[in-house]
Design an enzyme around this catalytic site. Structure first.
Site, PDB file in Angstrom:
ATOM      1  N   HIS A   4       0.859  -1.193   0.000  1.00 16.81           N
ATOM      2  CA  HIS A   4       0.000   0.000   0.000  1.00 16.81           C
ATOM      3  C   HIS A   4       0.893   1.239   0.000  1.00 16.81           C
ATOM      4  CE1 HIS A   4       0.918   0.382   4.230  1.00 16.81           C
ATOM      5  NE2 HIS A   4       0.290  -0.734   4.543  1.00 16.81           N
TER       6      HIS A   4
ATOM      7  N   HIS B   6       3.799   1.503   2.538  1.00 15.62           N
ATOM      8  CA  HIS B   6       5.020   0.781   2.163  1.00 15.62           C
ATOM      9  C   HIS B   6       5.759   1.578   1.082  1.00 15.62           C
ATOM     10  CE1 HIS B   6       2.466  -2.895   3.271  1.00 15.62           C
ATOM     11  NE2 HIS B   6       3.409  -2.850   4.183  1.00 15.62           N
TER      12      HIS B   6
ATOM     13  N   CYS C  12       1.024 -10.459  20.243  1.00 14.31           N
ATOM     14  CA  CYS C  12       0.231  -9.783  19.202  1.00 14.31           C
ATOM     15  C   CYS C  12       0.733 -10.254  17.845  1.00 14.31           C
ATOM     16  CB  CYS C  12       0.359  -8.268  19.309  1.00 14.31           C
ATOM     17  SG  CYS C  12      -0.402  -7.454  17.890  1.00 14.31           S
TER      18      CYS C  12
ATOM     19  N   CYS D  17       1.928  -7.340  15.509  1.00 12.32           N
ATOM     20  CA  CYS D  17       3.301  -6.870  15.774  1.00 12.32           C
ATOM     21  C   CYS D  17       4.301  -7.994  15.610  1.00 12.32           C
ATOM     22  CB  CYS D  17       3.453  -6.360  17.195  1.00 12.32           C
ATOM     23  SG  CYS D  17       2.437  -4.960  17.628  1.00 12.32           S
TER      24      CYS D  17
ATOM     25  N   CYS E 197      -3.841  -4.310  21.828  1.00 14.43           N
ATOM     26  CA  CYS E 197      -2.561  -3.798  21.316  1.00 14.43           C
ATOM     27  C   CYS E 197      -2.841  -2.399  20.766  1.00 14.43           C
ATOM     28  CB  CYS E 197      -2.046  -4.705  20.197  1.00 14.43           C
ATOM     29  SG  CYS E 197      -0.844  -3.876  19.129  1.00 14.43           S
TER      30      CYS E 197
ATOM     31  N   HIS F  25      -2.573  -2.283  16.798  1.00 15.20           N
ATOM     32  CA  HIS F  25      -3.481  -3.080  15.953  1.00 15.20           C
ATOM     33  C   HIS F  25      -4.899  -3.158  16.497  1.00 15.20           C
ATOM     34  CE1 HIS F  25       0.594  -4.289  14.773  1.00 15.20           C
ATOM     35  NE2 HIS F  25       0.056  -4.280  13.581  1.00 15.20           N
TER      36      HIS F  25
ATOM     37  N   LYS G 196      -6.349   6.654   9.528  1.00 16.88           N
ATOM     38  CA  LYS G 196      -5.396   5.550   9.496  1.00 16.88           C
ATOM     39  C   LYS G 196      -5.822   4.581   8.381  1.00 16.88           C
ATOM     40  CE  LYS G 196      -3.102   2.267  12.405  1.00 16.88           C
ATOM     41  NZ  LYS G 196      -2.846   1.637  13.652  1.00 16.88           N
TER      42      LYS G 196
ATOM     43  N   LYS H  23      -7.649  -2.197   6.452  1.00 14.09           N
ATOM     44  CA  LYS H  23      -8.527  -3.026   5.630  1.00 14.09           C
ATOM     45  C   LYS H  23      -9.966  -2.857   6.086  1.00 14.09           C
ATOM     46  CE  LYS H  23      -5.456  -6.696   4.125  1.00 14.09           C
ATOM     47  NZ  LYS H  23      -4.881  -7.930   4.585  1.00 14.09           N
TER      48      LYS H  23
HETATM   49  O1  ME8 Z   1       7.092  -4.167  10.052  1.00 16.26           O
HETATM   50  N1  ME8 Z   1       2.842   4.695   6.552  1.00 16.26           N
HETATM   51  O2  ME8 Z   1       6.654  -5.100   7.984  1.00 16.26           O
HETATM   52  P1  ME8 Z   1       5.372  -4.236   7.559  1.00 16.26           P
HETATM   53  C1  ME8 Z   1       4.187   4.665   6.485  1.00 16.26           C
HETATM   54  N2  ME8 Z   1       8.343  -6.996   8.377  1.00 16.26           N
HETATM   55  N3  ME8 Z   1       4.913   3.533   6.622  1.00 16.26           N
HETATM   56  C2  ME8 Z   1       4.236   2.398   6.821  1.00 16.26           C
HETATM   57  C3  ME8 Z   1       2.819   2.350   6.891  1.00 16.26           C
HETATM   58  C4  ME8 Z   1       2.113   3.584   6.748  1.00 16.26           C
HETATM   59  N4  ME8 Z   1       0.793   3.673   6.784  1.00 16.26           N
HETATM   60  N5  ME8 Z   1       2.458   1.064   7.094  1.00 16.26           N
HETATM   61  C5  ME8 Z   1       3.611   0.335   7.150  1.00 16.26           C
HETATM   62  C6  ME8 Z   1       7.303  -4.986   9.180  1.00 16.26           C
HETATM   63  N6  ME8 Z   1       4.673   1.144   6.995  1.00 16.26           N
HETATM   64  C7  ME8 Z   1       8.456  -5.965   9.316  1.00 16.26           C
HETATM   65  C8  ME8 Z   1       9.764  -5.200   9.159  1.00 16.26           C
HETATM   66  S1  ME8 Z   1      12.424  -5.064   9.013  1.00 16.26           S
HETATM   67  C9  ME8 Z   1      13.703  -6.059   9.435  1.00 16.26           C
HETATM   68  C10 ME8 Z   1      10.995  -6.032   9.318  1.00 16.26           C
HETATM   69  C11 ME8 Z   1       6.089   0.770   7.037  1.00 16.26           C
HETATM   70  O3  ME8 Z   1       4.984  -4.783   6.235  1.00 16.26           O
HETATM   71  C12 ME8 Z   1       6.476   0.187   8.391  1.00 16.26           C
HETATM   72  O4  ME8 Z   1       6.717   1.214   9.314  1.00 16.26           O
HETATM   73  O5  ME8 Z   1       4.376  -4.185   8.632  1.00 16.26           O
HETATM   74  C13 ME8 Z   1       7.717  -0.600   8.031  1.00 16.26           C
HETATM   75  O6  ME8 Z   1       8.869   0.218   8.079  1.00 16.26           O
HETATM   76  C14 ME8 Z   1       7.433  -1.053   6.594  1.00 16.26           C
HETATM   77  O7  ME8 Z   1       6.337  -0.268   6.116  1.00 16.26           O
HETATM   78  C15 ME8 Z   1       7.049  -2.517   6.526  1.00 16.26           C
HETATM   79  O8  ME8 Z   1       5.952  -2.773   7.377  1.00 16.26           O
END
Ligand code: ME8
Length: 520
Positions: free
Chosen positions: A18, A21, A126, A129, A144, A147, A298, A301
């Site tokens: 999304h 990411h 969680c 997380c 949490c 979430h 925020k 889904k």
């Molecule tokens: O946390 N706005 O994966 P993830 C900005 N696998 N950044 C966002 C966001 C948003 N709305 N939603 C998610 C994980 N992110 C782990 C990381 S690293 C060794 C392991 C960012 O898919 C989030 O902060 O939940 C993170 O840096 C990245 O997307 C991946 O999130």
């Protein structure tokens, strides 16, 4: 600067990418591209995080195997980054065989060292997380806070990592290196979290979590996501506990881990402790960006407001991702939360990229063709009153990047564009031409074009395609390093033919956007 190694967070593959990411990958790509303008050897790592209970459950709910889910969704991330021109050097998947093997070795090394021990444990887990939560961090309703879900009570035998052993060393490192955690205001949060840190669980019982890497010496346990996920930053470079590859020696320690604020604890407490336990140097910086909301809500889904990055390109019929990259990168001050809205997107990119920057180049080149048949005469090269500001802007932009102030750097570039526009208005080359002051007229135009070369270089990391279009029309070499840039870039002689003048960015047309939205 000899090398620059940047990593992004690796994304969970239980869903499609999304724009949150995308925000992180865009920032990372912009930082990487900026450093290619200062250094010859730049390496950017990204990838996907594929183990854990969350992925196991999502796959089960879809009736497919976890590996099938990972393959399908990992590809979606790759496709999205391609569409956004994210120019990574390597894409790691935590299901890569080599990664899995090295993670097992890392686990065994820490076990042998006595930094990992087995204990029975009861805690609140969680899945969102992928970690155990401290009861004091839950909401009043016992949820949490990230979430808004009730954590599961888990009672298992787990392996634990002696985080407490490294607590003092981490506190000292953070205090001795004020630029370790950026922006600086986040360091205090981490120091507070360190106060009551406990040893952490680093494995789960295989009976509960099947989708994980086996502990080599105890296959009844699977390695719990964070030790697996964080290690990607070194396994990708070919690190192994018994030998470090040439690539690892060259790029480690990492220059920056770019991550979201929600996973700062894992990167600034757990990861440094794992590295200390492995006797490896710590990364130079951890840059925690803020979160992106959609129309101030925020993204979730359940709210049904999740936006995919490629849908924005489709909705607005964008030929290149540049406008979206530009908008996302300027959406929030360093480390703060930002927001995406269709209307704001349209307004901002039309105003900045089409009206201010694009028009400036278009108008100036058109006048050069109209008055001088596109030719730059030697007498047009004169003292440039904009030079000092332009060269100063390069330094300002570099300083901002050194602090990961990506949107602040955009403001500095825009201020140079505005000043150059004002110079055109104040000096009115069209009036000079009417008064037949042709040398002065030519000088004003060439002064502007010389600065446009600098602007194209500065905007390149954000808008690589637009910058390339600009540079082409200016016969300017975009590969010029920032430190080699001068305010004397335009060569004498024929610069351009009328038919080669092209708008570098077409306004995002609201009618067009509406039509395309209706089609969906
Ligand atoms: O946390 N706005 O994966 P993830 C900005 N696998 N950044 C966002 C966001 C948003 N709305 N939603 C998610 C994980 N992110 C782990 C990381 S690293 C060794 C392991 C960012 O898919 C989030 O902060 O939940 C993170 O840096 C990245 O997307 C991946 O999130």
């Amino acid at each position: 600067m000899e090398k620059y190694y940047l990593t992004t967070a690796i994304d969970y593959v239980n869903g499609a990418p999304h724009i949150g990411h995308a925000y992180e990958k865009i920032l990372s790509d912009i930082i990487t591209r900026h450093y290619t303008q200062r250094c010859d050897d730049v390496y950017m790592l990204t990838g996907t995080d594929e183990h854990g209970i969350k992925i196991q459950k999502t796959a089960a709910s879809k009736g497919i195997t976890p590996k099938e889910l990972c393959d399908e969704n990992s590809q979606k991330f790759k496709d999205a980054w391609k569409a956004l021109d994210i120019n990574y050097s390597q894409f790691i998947r935590t299901t890569d065989e080599e990664h899995e093997k090295v993670v097992q070795h890392i686990f065994e090394k820490l076990l042998e060292k006595g930094d990992i021990y087995k204990n029975s444990y009861e805690g609140l887990y969680c899945t969102g997380c992928e970690c155990f939560l401290n009861p004091k961090d839950l909401t009043e309703d016992g949820l949490c806070p990230d979430h808004m879900k009730k954590p599961e009570v888990v009672k298992e035998e787990n392996y634990f990592f002696k985080l407490t052993k490294y607590k003092d060393a981490i506190i000292k490192h953070i205090k001795d290196h004020p630029d370790f955690i950026l922006p600086e205001f986040r360091a205090n949060e981490v120091l507070n979290q360190l106060e009551d840190i406990q040893d952490i669980s680093v494995s789960r019982a295989k009976s509960n979590v099947q989708w994980g890497i086996d502990v080599l010496s105890d296959p009844e346990q699977s390695i719990y996501v964070w030790i697996d996920a964080l290690s990607n930053y070194i396994t990708a470079l070919g690190y192994d506990t018994e030998n470090a590859s040439e690539k690892f020696k060259k790029y480690w320690p990492c220059d920056v881990h770019v991550i979201g604020k929600d996973i700062l604890k894992f990167h600034s407490i757990y990861w440094p402790a794992f590295l200390m336990a492995l006797d490896l140097p710590l990364p130079k910086h951890i840059f925690a960006h803020g979160w992106i909301t959609i129309d101030e809500s925020k993204m979730s889904k359940s709210l049904g407001n999740v936006i995919s990055p490629t849908s924005v390109l489709e909705t607005f019929n964008l030929e290149y991702p540049d406008a979206f990259r530009y908008y996302m990168a300027s959406s929030a001050p360093c480390g703060r939360d930002g927001n995406y809205s269709d209307n704001d997107f349209k307004e901002k990119v039309n105003a900045h990229l089409a009206n201010s920057m694009g028009n400036l180049l278009n108008r100036t080149l058109s006048m050069l063709v109209k008055y001088f048949d596109g030719e730059v005469k030697p007498e047009f090269k004169a003292e440039n009153p904009l030079a000092k500001k332009a060269l100063g802007t390069i330094q300002i932009v570099k300083n901002h990047f050194d602090n990961f102030e990506i949107s602040e750097a955009v403001l500095a570039i825009n201020s140079l564009v505005d000043m150059t526009n004002k110079y055109v208005q104040d000096n009115a080359p069209w009036t000079l031409a009417k008064e037949e002051k042709m040398t002065e007229c030519g000088q004003v135009l060439v002064n502007v074009l010389d600065i446009m070369c600098i602007i194209s270089a500065l905007i390149y990391p954000y808008c690589p395609n637009i910058a390339a279009n600009m540079a082409k029309q200016l016969s300017f070499d975009l590969k010029t390093k920032l430190d080699d840039l001068t305010a004397d870039n335009i060569k004498c002689g024929k610069l351009i033919e009328k038919e080669d003048i092209k708008p570098v960015f077409l306004r995002v047309d609201s009618e067009l956007a509406d039509k395309s939205a209706k089609k969906q």
